[in-house]
Design a protein around this motif. Sequence first.
Motif, short mmCIF file in Angstrom:
data_model
loop_
_atom_site.label_atom_id
_atom_site.label_comp_id
_atom_site.label_asym_id
_atom_site.label_seq_id
_atom_site.Cartn_x
_atom_site.Cartn_y
_atom_site.Cartn_z
N ILE A 67 63.04 68.92 36.37
CA ILE A 67 61.79 69.03 36.46
C ILE A 67 60.97 70.25 36.69
CG2 ILE A 67 59.51 68.01 37.42
CD1 ILE A 67 61.95 65.66 38.09
N ARG A 68 60.25 70.66 35.73
CA ARG A 68 59.64 72.13 35.83
C ARG A 68 58.13 71.95 36.12
NH1 ARG A 68 59.92 77.18 33.20
NH2 ARG A 68 62.23 76.94 33.89
N ILE A 69 57.81 72.60 37.41
CA ILE A 69 56.29 72.54 37.59
C ILE A 69 55.89 73.99 37.84
CG2 ILE A 69 54.62 72.03 39.40
CD1 ILE A 69 56.34 69.71 40.31
N ILE A 70 54.45 74.32 36.93
CA ILE A 70 54.12 75.68 37.11
C ILE A 70 53.17 75.79 38.42
CG2 ILE A 70 52.73 77.30 35.92
CD1 ILE A 70 55.19 77.15 34.61
N ILE A 71 53.44 76.73 39.24
CA ILE A 71 52.61 76.77 40.52
C ILE A 71 51.54 78.01 40.40
CG2 ILE A 71 52.42 76.75 43.15
CD1 ILE A 71 55.32 75.57 42.90
N HIS A 72 50.40 77.60 40.64
CA HIS A 72 49.48 78.82 40.63
C HIS A 72 48.73 79.22 42.05
CE1 HIS A 72 45.46 80.89 39.35
NE2 HIS A 72 46.30 81.54 39.18
N LYS A 73 49.09 79.93 42.64
CA LYS A 73 48.59 80.36 43.95
C LYS A 73 48.82 78.92 44.99
CE LYS A 73 45.02 83.53 42.33
NZ LYS A 73 43.72 83.82 42.21
N GLY A 74 49.89 78.37 44.58
CA GLY A 74 50.32 77.16 45.74
C GLY A 74 49.83 75.96 45.02
N THR A 75 49.10 76.09 43.90
CA THR A 75 48.54 74.68 43.34
C THR A 75 49.39 74.34 42.05
OG1 THR A 75 46.53 75.26 43.87
CG2 THR A 75 46.53 73.46 42.47
N PRO A 76 49.98 73.16 42.20
CA PRO A 76 50.74 72.88 40.80
C PRO A 76 49.85 72.48 39.70
CG PRO A 76 50.69 70.88 42.41
CD PRO A 76 49.86 72.03 42.94
N VAL A 77 50.01 72.85 38.65
CA VAL A 77 48.95 73.03 37.40
C VAL A 77 49.49 72.29 36.16
CG1 VAL A 77 47.73 74.97 37.99
CG2 VAL A 77 49.59 75.21 36.52
N ASP A 104 52.04 64.06 33.74
CA ASP A 104 50.76 64.23 34.37
C ASP A 104 50.86 64.56 36.02
OD1 ASP A 104 48.28 62.41 35.92
OD2 ASP A 104 47.88 63.40 34.08
N ILE A 105 50.34 65.66 36.17
CA ILE A 105 50.37 66.39 37.73
C ILE A 105 49.86 65.28 38.57
CG2 ILE A 105 49.26 67.96 39.11
CD1 ILE A 105 51.46 69.37 37.85
N ALA A 106 48.69 64.61 38.16
CA ALA A 106 48.07 63.96 39.39
C ALA A 106 49.02 62.58 39.54
CB ALA A 106 46.80 63.30 38.80
N THR A 107 49.53 61.98 38.50
CA THR A 107 50.14 60.48 38.66
C THR A 107 51.62 60.62 38.63
OG1 THR A 107 50.18 60.28 36.56
CG2 THR A 107 48.35 59.17 37.55
N GLY A 108 52.26 61.85 38.07
CA GLY A 108 53.70 61.82 37.97
C GLY A 108 54.22 61.10 37.13
N ILE A 109 53.46 60.53 36.11
CA ILE A 109 53.72 59.69 35.05
C ILE A 109 54.09 60.55 33.82
CG2 ILE A 109 53.21 57.38 33.54
CD1 ILE A 109 51.97 56.43 36.21
N THR A 110 54.99 59.95 32.90
CA THR A 110 55.47 60.90 31.80
C THR A 110 54.38 60.57 30.53
OG1 THR A 110 57.04 58.96 31.12
CG2 THR A 110 57.91 60.97 32.40
N GLY A 111 54.19 61.43 29.71
CA GLY A 111 53.74 61.20 28.45
C GLY A 111 54.24 61.46 27.13
N ASP A 141 61.90 74.74 39.45
CA ASP A 141 62.95 73.46 38.64
C ASP A 141 63.09 72.80 39.84
OD1 ASP A 141 64.06 75.78 36.01
OD2 ASP A 141 62.33 74.85 36.36
N PHE A 142 63.15 71.34 39.76
CA PHE A 142 63.68 70.30 40.52
C PHE A 142 64.60 69.56 39.74
CE2 PHE A 142 60.92 70.29 44.42
CZ PHE A 142 59.65 71.00 44.06
#
Lengths: 287, 535
Positions: A157-167, A194-201, A250-251
């Motif tokens: 799972i890849r998350i892009i983090i901008h100044k500590g905030t996942p975007v 989806d960042i807010a819910t963690g549900i795939t699209g 990457d998780f």
Amino acid sequence: MKVLMSIDTVLGINRRNIEFVMSLNRREHFVLVDNKIVTKSILEKNGIPGAKMLGSIDSFFGIDGLLQTLSEHPGFVLKPACGSGGNGIVVVKKHHGEFWQLANDEKWDKAKQVEHIQNILYGTFSSDTTGDCAFAEELIQTHPELLKLSSIGLPDIRIIIHKGTPVISMIRVPTRMSQGKANLHAGGFAIAIDIATGITGQGWFRGKAIEKHPEKDIPLAGIKIPFWKDMIDLCPLLYTCFPLGYMGVDFAVDSSHGPLILELNARPGLEIQNVSGTGIRTILERS
Amino acid sequence: MLKKCDWSKITIYTCIGLFLIIISIKLVVLKYRPSQVIPLEGWIVEISMAGTGNGRDLSITHFLPPTEPGQRIEHEKYTGDFDTYSTDFTHTNRIVNYTFDQPVGQVSASYSFMVVPQKIVFDLPDSFSVSSTVASQQEQYLQADTLIQKDAPEISEKAEQLGIAAMSNGIDIIRAIFDYCHSTIQNANFSGETDAVLACRLGEASCNGKSRLFVALCRNAGIPARLVGGLILQGKEKRTTHQWVEVFIHSKWVSFCPLNGHFAQKPENYMVFYRGDHNFFRRTKNIKFDYSFSLSNVLIPREDHVSGRKFLDFTSVWHLLEDSGISLSVLGAILVIPIGALVTIIFRNIIGIQTFGTFLPALIAYAFLGTGLFWGALIFFTIIAGGAALDYLVSKLKLLHTPRLTILMLFVVGCLLAFGVWGITYGNDTITRAFFFPLAIHTITIERFFIISQERGIGKSFSVLGWSMLAVAFCYMVMSSLTLQMIVVFFPETYLLVLAGAIYLGRWTGLRVSEMYRFRSLIFANEPDEGTHVN
């Protein structure tokens, strides 16, 4: 007929490098994420979960010792410390005597094992031509929820983090075609999260949006990523430990240990925009 | 799209400002005239001859180019296995004769010189009358001869058809003859001789047929005309000379080329060897004989040709280095590399093409300046593809990285040597120059080709190679410009513009052209139907 919608929402490499990587990531901090051994030591020091290290070497003299150590573990992942793009990573799912059986069922004898480790040490898989270190990690057992997506290789799972905030986020899934590699250019596919819910699209495979798994008849949307909140909550802490204002993490999700950090990236790729169906430039500029 | 970064903008404006200041000083204070600084384009021509005497005395004669208005000949050199050589004059032409005393096996001779050609545009009168009497020196140029049958019925008939008899203005006559020979007689590649009558009958001819026909019609009309033999200074290797015509108009000889359509002008790249209807070579009969012309562009500093003032300005790189022995051409080629690098930046950062290495295209283009783009690309591609195939085989030996690279380097050296020997053996100087290709560039490219093929497949490797060669081609087109090279040598303040350009491109945040395609699903959408809103 195609019409130009909005060019300003998409983040290109030039803007990424100038406004984000060069502006928010100091060069001296790159080594914290470019060298996975350094990354692991920082994670451990701060109590952030990562895949367990089994051993590491930085010279040819250590090869036999490393092989001896690895023979005591049923499976492991061998990696170059400064590799990128998944190059040089070998996933060994079990031993047959002296032989390693890889995730793609290839069998390596000792000569091949030594050759690969030597190549890692030479720096063949890293951008640093003066040499590299080789290390091994415990094999991660994929969480059952994610095992439905791929029974070969490890989804990450890849998350892009901008100044500590996942975007923005996506999950990359290996396929038989990619021989267990999650990289998109190797034949893996990705699904937006989806960042807010963690549900795939929607999914993304070979340059096209997809709704179903390319190798199984299962829909890709609506899957809840396990331990999503834990991953999101780690993002500000990661920023504190790795002071990079723009980075990718990457998780992997282990069936027993939950989310584990595989690696961080000071120059995360841009394909995540195609996967998610949205440009991230305006998202970044707002956050 | 330029990011608002004060230091970048300040630096860019400073560079441009400094450039303008220096240029202004040069043009206004030092009274530079670029036309006096930009060097002349010259050519080094070498005629290589080889013959097999079989034990008999051998003699080879050929014409030597004259120094005259429109061309200056310098640095003549005669080398080879001959026992003697001597130069002489025959009528208006210079010749050289080489003699070989009972040579055994193949012998060779070579004549080289530098020519600085100039274009001549002749100022024709509006009209002139064809005189019934001409000066004695021009009488021979009204006569018929074996191949210029000016009195043949076909020639006279053609002259009548062209209406020459009814024309009183010599200019009109010449124009009619020219238009006929150039436009009506089709160009054709004939080897061997074509006389005037044959050219007229066939309706097509090469340069010698067209020129003879032109001369025949002029002489038929009572206008002195003669053939000119020479060389078109173009390309690197050739085996054919060229023929065109001179017509005597108002006490001067005026050039016309009915093949290539040059009316009353001698183009800059036309070099004269002789006048009259002759073969370029004369030699002992029944011997095996071969020859070739090889040409190379050179730049000649104007200081040599402008008396008086030497441009003693502190910003001329040539002035700093001219005593070092480096040639102006080599200096220009080196100094233009940063501009090639700028072209590479455009390919990578603006267009978004992936190439092997950041500046390899510019360095490869520099290497190609010696061989030309076609041969350079062919040789380069052969070495890379062969090296990649070898790398695949070597990988089976499971060698460590550095020894594997050493083997690749051996292969590259072997290839360059082979090309060098091939070029020497077959007299192809272009291929021989491949020997001087930079070794490291090839080895690095092979290694990267192989790595990409391992990681992303062979198709991706060839794709990157193809895009790299495209970038190389553009770099080559820019870097091979002699004008640009000389601008950088004599106006090195141009580098300030290169610096400004590099900074601007380095801060350019726009989408690359390739990204417009990559993210097309995000950037473009289907035109909405009426009544539908698109977010």
